[in-house]
Design a protein around this motif. Sequence first.
Motif, short mmCIF file in Angstrom:
data_model
loop_
_atom_site.label_atom_id
_atom_site.label_comp_id
_atom_site.label_asym_id
_atom_site.label_seq_id
_atom_site.Cartn_x
_atom_site.Cartn_y
_atom_site.Cartn_z
N TYR A 1 60.81 88.56 48.98
CA TYR A 1 62.16 88.09 48.75
C TYR A 1 62.16 87.16 47.55
N GLU A 2 63.31 87.00 46.97
CA GLU A 2 63.45 86.12 45.82
C GLU A 2 64.15 84.84 46.24
N LYS A 3 63.78 83.75 45.62
CA LYS A 3 64.44 82.47 45.84
C LYS A 3 65.08 82.08 44.52
N SER A 4 66.25 81.48 44.58
CA SER A 4 66.91 81.16 43.32
C SER A 4 67.42 79.73 43.30
N PHE A 5 67.40 79.17 42.10
CA PHE A 5 67.98 77.87 41.84
C PHE A 5 68.14 77.74 40.34
N ASP A 6 69.03 76.86 39.91
CA ASP A 6 69.22 76.60 38.48
C ASP A 6 68.15 75.61 38.05
N LEU A 7 67.51 75.88 36.94
CA LEU A 7 66.49 75.00 36.41
C LEU A 7 66.95 74.54 35.04
N ILE A 8 67.06 73.22 34.86
CA ILE A 8 67.59 72.67 33.61
C ILE A 8 66.48 71.92 32.89
N SER A 133 75.24 77.21 43.63
CA SER A 133 73.93 77.10 43.00
C SER A 133 73.30 75.73 43.20
N ILE A 134 71.97 75.73 43.22
CA ILE A 134 71.17 74.52 43.38
C ILE A 134 70.65 74.17 41.99
N LYS A 135 70.81 72.92 41.59
CA LYS A 135 70.40 72.52 40.24
C LYS A 135 69.19 71.61 40.30
N ILE A 136 68.18 71.95 39.50
CA ILE A 136 66.99 71.13 39.37
C ILE A 136 66.89 70.71 37.92
N ALA A 137 66.86 69.40 37.67
CA ALA A 137 66.75 68.88 36.31
C ALA A 137 65.31 68.46 36.06
N ILE A 138 64.76 68.88 34.93
CA ILE A 138 63.43 68.45 34.50
C ILE A 138 63.64 67.37 33.45
N VAL A 139 63.22 66.15 33.76
CA VAL A 139 63.43 65.04 32.84
C VAL A 139 62.11 64.37 32.50
N GLY A 140 62.09 63.68 31.38
CA GLY A 140 60.91 62.96 30.94
C GLY A 140 61.03 62.68 29.46
N LYS A 141 60.05 61.97 28.94
CA LYS A 141 60.05 61.65 27.52
C LYS A 141 59.76 62.90 26.70
N PRO A 142 60.13 62.90 25.42
CA PRO A 142 59.75 64.01 24.55
C PRO A 142 58.23 64.19 24.58
N ASN A 143 57.79 65.42 24.56
CA ASN A 143 56.38 65.81 24.57
C ASN A 143 55.67 65.51 25.89
N ALA A 144 56.42 65.30 26.97
CA ALA A 144 55.80 65.13 28.28
C ALA A 144 55.41 66.48 28.88
N GLY A 145 55.97 67.56 28.33
CA GLY A 145 55.64 68.90 28.80
C GLY A 145 56.76 69.56 29.59
N LYS A 146 58.00 69.08 29.42
CA LYS A 146 59.13 69.63 30.16
C LYS A 146 59.31 71.12 29.87
N SER A 147 59.30 71.47 28.61
CA SER A 147 59.50 72.88 28.25
C SER A 147 58.32 73.73 28.70
N SER A 148 57.13 73.18 28.67
CA SER A 148 55.95 73.95 29.11
C SER A 148 56.04 74.31 30.58
N ILE A 149 56.38 73.33 31.42
CA ILE A 149 56.48 73.64 32.85
C ILE A 149 57.69 74.54 33.11
N PHE A 150 58.77 74.32 32.38
CA PHE A 150 59.95 75.18 32.49
C PHE A 150 59.55 76.64 32.22
N ASN A 151 58.84 76.85 31.12
CA ASN A 151 58.43 78.21 30.76
C ASN A 151 57.48 78.83 31.78
N LYS A 152 56.57 78.04 32.33
CA LYS A 152 55.65 78.56 33.34
C LYS A 152 56.40 78.96 34.60
N ILE A 153 57.36 78.12 35.01
CA ILE A 153 58.11 78.42 36.23
C ILE A 153 58.92 79.70 36.06
#
Length: 167
Positions: A1-8, A133-153
């Motif tokens: 089954y698939e699980k869904s949520f918004d990832l920001i 929809s369920i919203k998950i925000a990824i926050v942190g300083k620039p270059n903390a790796g937000k986009s990297s974890i976003f892309n992996k997920i």
Amino acid sequence: YEKSFDLIDTCGLFDNPKDIIEEKMKEVTFNLINEGDLILYLVDGKNGLVGSDEEFAEKIRKSGKEVILVANKVENESKYKEEHELDLYSLGLGEPFPISAVHGINKHELLEIITDKLEKKGFDLEDSDESESIKIAIVGKPNAGKSSIFNKIIKLRSFLIILLKID
């Protein structure tokens, strides 16, 4: 089954915004924290805390939102535990979860933590109704790796991720 949520994937939290663009980016990030059902706060687990991490953690705590503190760039877990893990507890956001987004270390485990927290809050992750929809925000300083974890997920095939458009 698939699980869904918004990832920001937020644009990042700047210590001292240098111009109107960086100030607006900071404002947008704080607005997304307030809109999120779950916050992933990424900090640098390789180099440790900087002063502004505490300021941002305080704002996140004050939001009252559920938070997962994520220590990114942890390729060497024993070095991380020795040098930085205890400092991260001082943020008051719970137990830090070590990952390496670039190397994919603990990405599946992080997704399990995310889904467990959301399901414990009563969210139905199998319901694909976008109006609820369920919203998950990824926050942190620039270059903390937000986009990297976003892309992996979003590359994990067992999850359906719906991206939220930011105006």
